[in-house]
Design a protein around this motif. Sequence first.
Motif, PDB file in Angstrom:
ATOM      1  N   LEU A 205       0.983  -0.887  -0.045  1.00 24.85           N
ATOM      2  CA  LEU A 205       0.217   0.070  -0.341  1.00 24.85           C
ATOM      3  C   LEU A 205       1.102   0.950  -0.063  1.00 24.85           C
ATOM      4  O   LEU A 205       1.969   1.288   0.529  1.00 24.85           O
ATOM      5  CB  LEU A 205      -1.123  -0.062   1.461  1.00 24.85           C
ATOM      6  CG  LEU A 205      -2.166   1.538   1.309  1.00 24.85           C
ATOM      7  CD1 LEU A 205      -3.251   0.848   1.866  1.00 24.85           C
ATOM      8  CD2 LEU A 205      -0.714   2.496   2.383  1.00 24.85           C
ATOM      9  N   ILE A 206       0.550   1.979  -1.188  1.00 22.37           N
ATOM     10  CA  ILE A 206       0.737   3.696  -0.769  1.00 22.37           C
ATOM     11  C   ILE A 206       0.323   5.013  -1.049  1.00 22.37           C
ATOM     12  O   ILE A 206      -0.702   4.871  -0.762  1.00 22.37           O
ATOM     13  CB  ILE A 206       1.394   3.576  -2.262  1.00 22.37           C
ATOM     14  CG1 ILE A 206       2.471   2.859  -2.607  1.00 22.37           C
ATOM     15  CG2 ILE A 206       2.651   5.146  -2.448  1.00 22.37           C
ATOM     16  CD1 ILE A 206       2.865   2.805  -4.226  1.00 22.37           C
ATOM     17  N   ASP A 207       0.415   5.616   0.053  1.00 19.60           N
ATOM     18  CA  ASP A 207       0.102   7.396   0.269  1.00 19.60           C
ATOM     19  C   ASP A 207       0.993   8.133  -0.033  1.00 19.60           C
ATOM     20  O   ASP A 207       2.163   8.709   0.291  1.00 19.60           O
ATOM     21  CB  ASP A 207      -0.597   7.400   1.800  1.00 19.60           C
ATOM     22  CG  ASP A 207      -0.796   8.359   1.916  1.00 19.60           C
ATOM     23  OD1 ASP A 207      -1.366   9.290   0.698  1.00 19.60           O
ATOM     24  OD2 ASP A 207      -1.842   8.984   2.938  1.00 19.60           O
ATOM     25  N   PRO A 208       0.976   8.844  -1.309  1.00 23.98           N
ATOM     26  CA  PRO A 208       1.675   9.090  -2.246  1.00 23.98           C
ATOM     27  C   PRO A 208       1.370  11.167  -1.468  1.00 23.98           C
ATOM     28  O   PRO A 208       2.203  11.498  -2.167  1.00 23.98           O
ATOM     29  CB  PRO A 208       1.721   9.246  -3.595  1.00 23.98           C
ATOM     30  CG  PRO A 208      -0.272   8.563  -4.340  1.00 23.98           C
ATOM     31  CD  PRO A 208      -0.255   7.953  -2.137  1.00 23.98           C
ATOM     32  N   LEU A 209       0.304  11.010  -0.837  1.00 20.31           N
ATOM     33  CA  LEU A 209       0.258  12.709   0.120  1.00 20.31           C
ATOM     34  C   LEU A 209      -0.290  12.169   0.795  1.00 20.31           C
ATOM     35  O   LEU A 209      -1.057  12.675   1.707  1.00 20.31           O
ATOM     36  CB  LEU A 209      -1.153  13.651  -1.626  1.00 20.31           C
ATOM     37  CG  LEU A 209      -0.945  13.269  -2.785  1.00 20.31           C
ATOM     38  CD1 LEU A 209      -2.367  13.047  -3.327  1.00 20.31           C
ATOM     39  CD2 LEU A 209       0.273  14.307  -3.027  1.00 20.31           C
ATOM     40  N   CYS A 210       0.693  12.015   2.188  1.00 18.32           N
ATOM     41  CA  CYS A 210       0.588  10.584   3.122  1.00 18.32           C
ATOM     42  C   CYS A 210       0.535  12.016   4.536  1.00 18.32           C
ATOM     43  O   CYS A 210       0.220  11.592   5.399  1.00 18.32           O
ATOM     44  CB  CYS A 210       1.716   9.617   3.264  1.00 18.32           C
ATOM     45  SG  CYS A 210       3.563  10.624   3.903  1.00 18.32           S
ATOM     46  N   GLY A 211       0.499  13.457   4.005  1.00 19.45           N
ATOM     47  CA  GLY A 211       0.585  14.442   4.551  1.00 19.45           C
ATOM     48  C   GLY A 211       1.407  13.567   6.766  1.00 19.45           C
ATOM     49  O   GLY A 211       2.350  13.101   6.699  1.00 19.45           O
TER      50      GLY A 211
END
Length: 384
Positions: A205-211
């Motif tokens: 899993l990737i979150d590319p705008l993860c904050g």
Amino acid sequence: MAPNLLDLFCVCPPGLEQLLEAELRELGLAGRAVPGGVQLQGTLEVAARCNLWLRTASRVLVRLGSIEATSFPELVKKAQALPFELCLRRGPGALPVALRVTCKKSRLYHSDAVAERLHTAMQAKLGGPVPLVAPAGENDEAPAQQLILARFDHDVCTVSADASGTLLHRRGWRARGGKAPLRETLAAALVRASGFRGAASGGPLIDPLCGSGTIAIEAALLARRRAPGLSRAFSLEHWQGFDKENWKKLLDEARAQELPESPVAIVGSDLDPSAIAVARQNAEAAGVSADVEFVERPLALLAPPEGPGFVVTNAPYGVRIGKGDDLRKLFRELGEVARARLRGWQITVLAGSDLEPREAGLRWERVLKTQNGGLPVVALAAKA
């Protein structure tokens, strides 16, 4: 003799009811989704399990009963029959009571006056003074208090006891949020709606705008099979009949089945170095710093692990951060990255509307419609 079943109501943000019902099924509990949550029956142990395990619920309520009243004397008399002794007690260690009342289309429409009469009924039922305090705000860390909720609708007053205390999105690990922090419950809902379950066969899993890292951390906790309520306390621990030995057993079982590490790679990235620093602190506090890699980089330079897998992210909405042309550019960039490096990946995005995501050129399907921080949002899913 079988224990008496209680009427339970697991509260969730609007739009998450079906996800919450599915969570309960995974716990072996049969509930019925209704607007605002899921109804079910169960014992105090079931209420405790819900507090411990549910990732998308905001509260667990126990319905004390419903009474019809059109005058204050009638309200006091009928309310004395409610089982307040289940959740309230007097003497050392007793929690003060906080009353939150709403009135709609009823002859008894003054909420403060209704609260005063309910307090009178409680004291009559318990046979002495019951300390009363102001309820904590919805976004605050609840002090030691027992919240009682009363909803008057068309002259019927439904009274419930909050079995959770502080709202369930407060897992106990978030040190700081970013510019627009996502509640843990909504992050968990987004992860579940994407289809990610943390299994090795499912992919990374990737979150590319993860904050501040909420989505990646919730994904890691799910992959590790960590009970979300494992590190916090709940109101029902103070209730009459609460079995402390059985609670300890539930906690021990939860710890025993937890995996030592995530079976899959989980990555969060963001252009903002301060956000990455906060995300790493939060992951450390959550005990998953070894399971999540946080990287400072722009979306255009996304380097996914071997896949396919899941992209799950909370896009800017153009209200707190990002707007207009910037948002359209961001989604065009997401589409370009998806076509170049994410073929076969499942992409799930939380956005302020259906409009800007169209710039990505992906075939989106709406999977959720809910709110975040009072703002309407949608979750959209597409296969790259």
